[in-house]
Write a protein that holds these residues in place. Sequence first.
Motif, mmCIF file in Angstrom:
data_model
loop_
_atom_site.group_PDB
_atom_site.id
_atom_site.type_symbol
_atom_site.label_atom_id
_atom_site.label_comp_id
_atom_site.label_asym_id
_atom_site.label_seq_id
_atom_site.Cartn_x
_atom_site.Cartn_y
_atom_site.Cartn_z
ATOM 1 N N LEU A 242 74.127 56.075 42.202
ATOM 2 C CA LEU A 242 73.601 57.203 42.968
ATOM 3 C C LEU A 242 72.084 57.267 42.853
ATOM 4 O O LEU A 242 71.370 57.453 43.849
ATOM 5 C CB LEU A 242 74.225 58.508 42.473
ATOM 6 C CG LEU A 242 73.714 59.816 43.102
ATOM 7 C CD1 LEU A 242 73.972 59.816 44.596
ATOM 8 C CD2 LEU A 242 74.391 61.015 42.443
ATOM 9 N N LEU A 243 71.574 57.093 41.629
ATOM 10 C CA LEU A 243 70.124 57.089 41.431
ATOM 11 C C LEU A 243 69.468 55.911 42.147
ATOM 12 O O LEU A 243 68.369 56.042 42.693
ATOM 13 C CB LEU A 243 69.799 57.049 39.934
ATOM 14 C CG LEU A 243 70.127 58.325 39.150
ATOM 15 C CD1 LEU A 243 69.918 58.098 37.656
ATOM 16 C CD2 LEU A 243 69.258 59.485 39.632
ATOM 17 N N SER A 244 70.155 54.767 42.173
ATOM 18 C CA SER A 244 69.633 53.601 42.894
ATOM 19 C C SER A 244 69.500 53.908 44.380
ATOM 20 O O SER A 244 68.472 53.601 45.002
ATOM 21 C CB SER A 244 70.560 52.397 42.701
ATOM 22 O OG SER A 244 70.635 52.014 41.356
ATOM 23 N N CYS A 245 70.545 54.507 44.950
ATOM 24 C CA CYS A 245 70.513 54.868 46.369
ATOM 25 C C CYS A 245 69.403 55.864 46.660
ATOM 26 O O CYS A 245 68.702 55.758 47.677
ATOM 27 C CB CYS A 245 71.864 55.455 46.794
ATOM 28 S SG CYS A 245 73.230 54.280 46.764
ATOM 29 N N MET B 112 66.585 56.275 44.992
ATOM 30 C CA MET B 112 65.279 55.615 44.903
ATOM 31 C C MET B 112 65.014 54.735 46.115
ATOM 32 O O MET B 112 63.886 54.661 46.616
ATOM 33 C CB MET B 112 65.178 54.804 43.614
ATOM 34 C CG MET B 112 64.973 55.650 42.373
ATOM 35 S SD MET B 112 64.622 54.692 40.882
ATOM 36 C CE MET B 112 66.229 53.997 40.534
ATOM 37 N N GLN B 113 66.063 54.056 46.614
ATOM 38 C CA GLN B 113 65.891 53.230 47.803
ATOM 39 C C GLN B 113 65.517 54.099 48.998
ATOM 40 O O GLN B 113 64.639 53.738 49.794
ATOM 41 C CB GLN B 113 67.175 52.456 48.102
ATOM 42 C CG GLN B 113 67.368 51.238 47.209
ATOM 43 C CD GLN B 113 68.607 50.450 47.564
ATOM 44 O OE1 GLN B 113 69.668 51.029 47.776
ATOM 45 N NE2 GLN B 113 68.484 49.149 47.613
ATOM 46 N N GLY C 134 64.248 50.659 40.650
ATOM 47 C CA GLY C 134 63.110 51.422 40.138
ATOM 48 C C GLY C 134 61.841 50.593 40.113
ATOM 49 O O GLY C 134 60.750 51.075 40.490
ATOM 50 N N ILE C 135 61.964 49.346 39.689
ATOM 51 C CA ILE C 135 60.803 48.448 39.654
ATOM 52 C C ILE C 135 60.275 48.208 41.063
ATOM 53 O O ILE C 135 59.065 48.291 41.321
ATOM 54 C CB ILE C 135 61.186 47.107 38.988
ATOM 55 C CG1 ILE C 135 61.453 47.331 37.494
ATOM 56 C CG2 ILE C 135 60.076 46.064 39.180
ATOM 57 C CD1 ILE C 135 62.105 46.147 36.813
ATOM 58 N N ALA C 136 61.189 47.915 41.998
ATOM 59 C CA ALA C 136 60.781 47.689 43.383
ATOM 60 C C ALA C 136 60.109 48.928 43.965
ATOM 61 O O ALA C 136 59.120 48.825 44.706
ATOM 62 C CB ALA C 136 61.997 47.303 44.227
ATOM 63 N N CYS C 137 60.635 50.100 43.616
ATOM 64 C CA CYS C 137 60.095 51.365 44.111
ATOM 65 C C CYS C 137 58.656 51.581 43.634
ATOM 66 O O CYS C 137 57.755 51.875 44.431
ATOM 67 C CB CYS C 137 60.988 52.516 43.649
ATOM 68 S SG CYS C 137 60.483 54.141 44.230
ATOM 69 N N ALA D 116 54.722 46.623 55.263
ATOM 70 C CA ALA D 116 55.690 45.528 55.163
ATOM 71 C C ALA D 116 55.434 44.668 53.929
ATOM 72 O O ALA D 116 56.362 44.305 53.204
ATOM 73 C CB ALA D 116 55.625 44.666 56.426
ATOM 74 N N LEU D 117 54.167 44.355 53.677
ATOM 75 C CA LEU D 117 53.811 43.546 52.502
ATOM 76 C C LEU D 117 54.194 44.258 51.210
ATOM 77 O O LEU D 117 54.686 43.636 50.264
ATOM 78 C CB LEU D 117 52.316 43.235 52.504
ATOM 79 C CG LEU D 117 51.846 42.176 53.510
ATOM 80 C CD1 LEU D 117 50.322 42.150 53.573
ATOM 81 C CD2 LEU D 117 52.390 40.805 53.117
ATOM 82 N N GLY D 118 53.964 45.570 51.157
ATOM 83 C CA GLY D 118 54.324 46.341 49.966
ATOM 84 C C GLY D 118 55.819 46.292 49.705
ATOM 85 O O GLY D 118 56.258 46.112 48.555
ATOM 86 N N THR D 119 56.610 46.427 50.765
ATOM 87 C CA THR D 119 58.066 46.386 50.629
ATOM 88 C C THR D 119 58.547 45.025 50.129
ATOM 89 O O THR D 119 59.331 44.937 49.184
ATOM 90 C CB THR D 119 58.734 46.698 51.981
ATOM 91 O OG1 THR D 119 58.364 48.028 52.382
ATOM 92 C CG2 THR D 119 60.247 46.611 51.868
ATOM 93 N N ILE D 120 58.053 43.962 50.751
ATOM 94 C CA ILE D 120 58.489 42.612 50.384
ATOM 95 C C ILE D 120 58.027 42.234 48.979
ATOM 96 O O ILE D 120 58.783 41.644 48.197
ATOM 97 C CB ILE D 120 57.977 41.575 51.410
ATOM 98 C CG1 ILE D 120 58.590 41.852 52.777
ATOM 99 C CG2 ILE D 120 58.306 40.154 50.956
ATOM 100 C CD1 ILE D 120 60.104 41.905 52.786
#
Length: 453
Positions: free
Chosen positions: A24-27, A29-30, A171-174, A196-200
Amino acid sequence: MNEKNDLTKGSVGKNLLLFALPYLLSCFMQTFYGMADLFVVGLYNGSKTTTAVSIGSQVMHMLTVIIVGLAMGTTVRIGRSVGAQDDRAATETVGTTVVLFAGFAIVITAVLLLFTDGIVKVMLTPEEAVSETRTYLAICFAGIPFITAYNVISSIFRGAGDSKRPMYFVGIACVVNIILDFVFIGACGLGAAGAALGTICGQAVSVVVSLLMMRIRDMGIRIGMHDIRADREVVSQILKVGAPIAFQDGLIQIAFIVITVIANSRGLIASAAVGIVEKLIGFMFLVPSAFLSAISTITAQNMGANKAERARRSLYYGLAITVGWGCLCALYNQFLPHTLVGLFIRDDAVLVAGCDYLRSYAFDCIFAAIHFCFSGYFCGDQKSMISFIHNITAILLVRIPGAWLASVLFPDTLYPMGWAAPLGSLLSALICIGFYIYYRRKEKTQLMRSAIS
């Protein structure tokens, strides 16, 4: 199996909650860092850049849910292998998954880059935002291997009963994504390209960390170079579960786009109101989505261990929790919808329209909770085709035609249009219950025949 979480023992309710909460926390954060892109773009750029990121992120969200759906096949097969304590089957699944999804990533990246311009046109992108939308999508498409790798690695961990580490990866990706948004969009002025660059880059860092984690933390699944090969039977089993889910999720996203188009045809007020409510409902649906994944994994492990009763208990616990949550959401939005819609808009006309739409749409939180839980159970039992059947039936018979008919018959209010979603989910829930009763009766009949013989 050192780092696997055995969900075939202990309290079913406790296992369900301990697995569902990290997911749930993963969702959450995404969802949060997806909105962060729009927030940062809005700080430094105009409406055309915001539009480009909004349209581009909608396309990427559709692609991501398809990848996640396919990866569910890996989660379920690893879960069943863990339940059966079959290390070799788990290893074969991981090795086959690497080859299968590497091939998928390469092919889909090439195809999407080739058809980027066509996708921009299909999305009816405003002329002012075409250039930036094309750039945003091209960069994101080039990063599909990272997006695929992240979701596949997470599916492997979840199949082994571990939903905490995928949460850490998100969390790291976020964090990386948000920091780089301010660098690329704010400091460097790259606009949609920066988003886009930040996301990738965030996904790439997350993949590196997750691979290191797999090496450091012994999961009990030993993978050598000789294991990285595609076993035809394993591919078939992964796709048997994953393909219907991926296709179903893709169609659901298309249905959302169609309903958005119907709302857009009613004018700016209806379009804005529907857009806001869809975001709010998305947040409310995070709870049943988390339990769908948890029920699926617990069911897979327990079916693999021949503990069908524990699998059914996870379904019952999930239904009790998510339907309870759905009732709270529906009740709250009957009396206080303005407290939620008002967070996103100050225009009185949009606020009124949004509240009308949310009051009826909120009942979907109840009925969707039912078919989400059953879908998780059926997927864990390798019957994901049922999920596809009930979803496509509800979309084609109720959701889309219901939204269109309500829009035609009631042009002055969004309240009737809001009922299309919960009525569609009600149909899905009834289909799921029907299949469940059918298979339970079939199982009992087989047990009686076995006892007699």
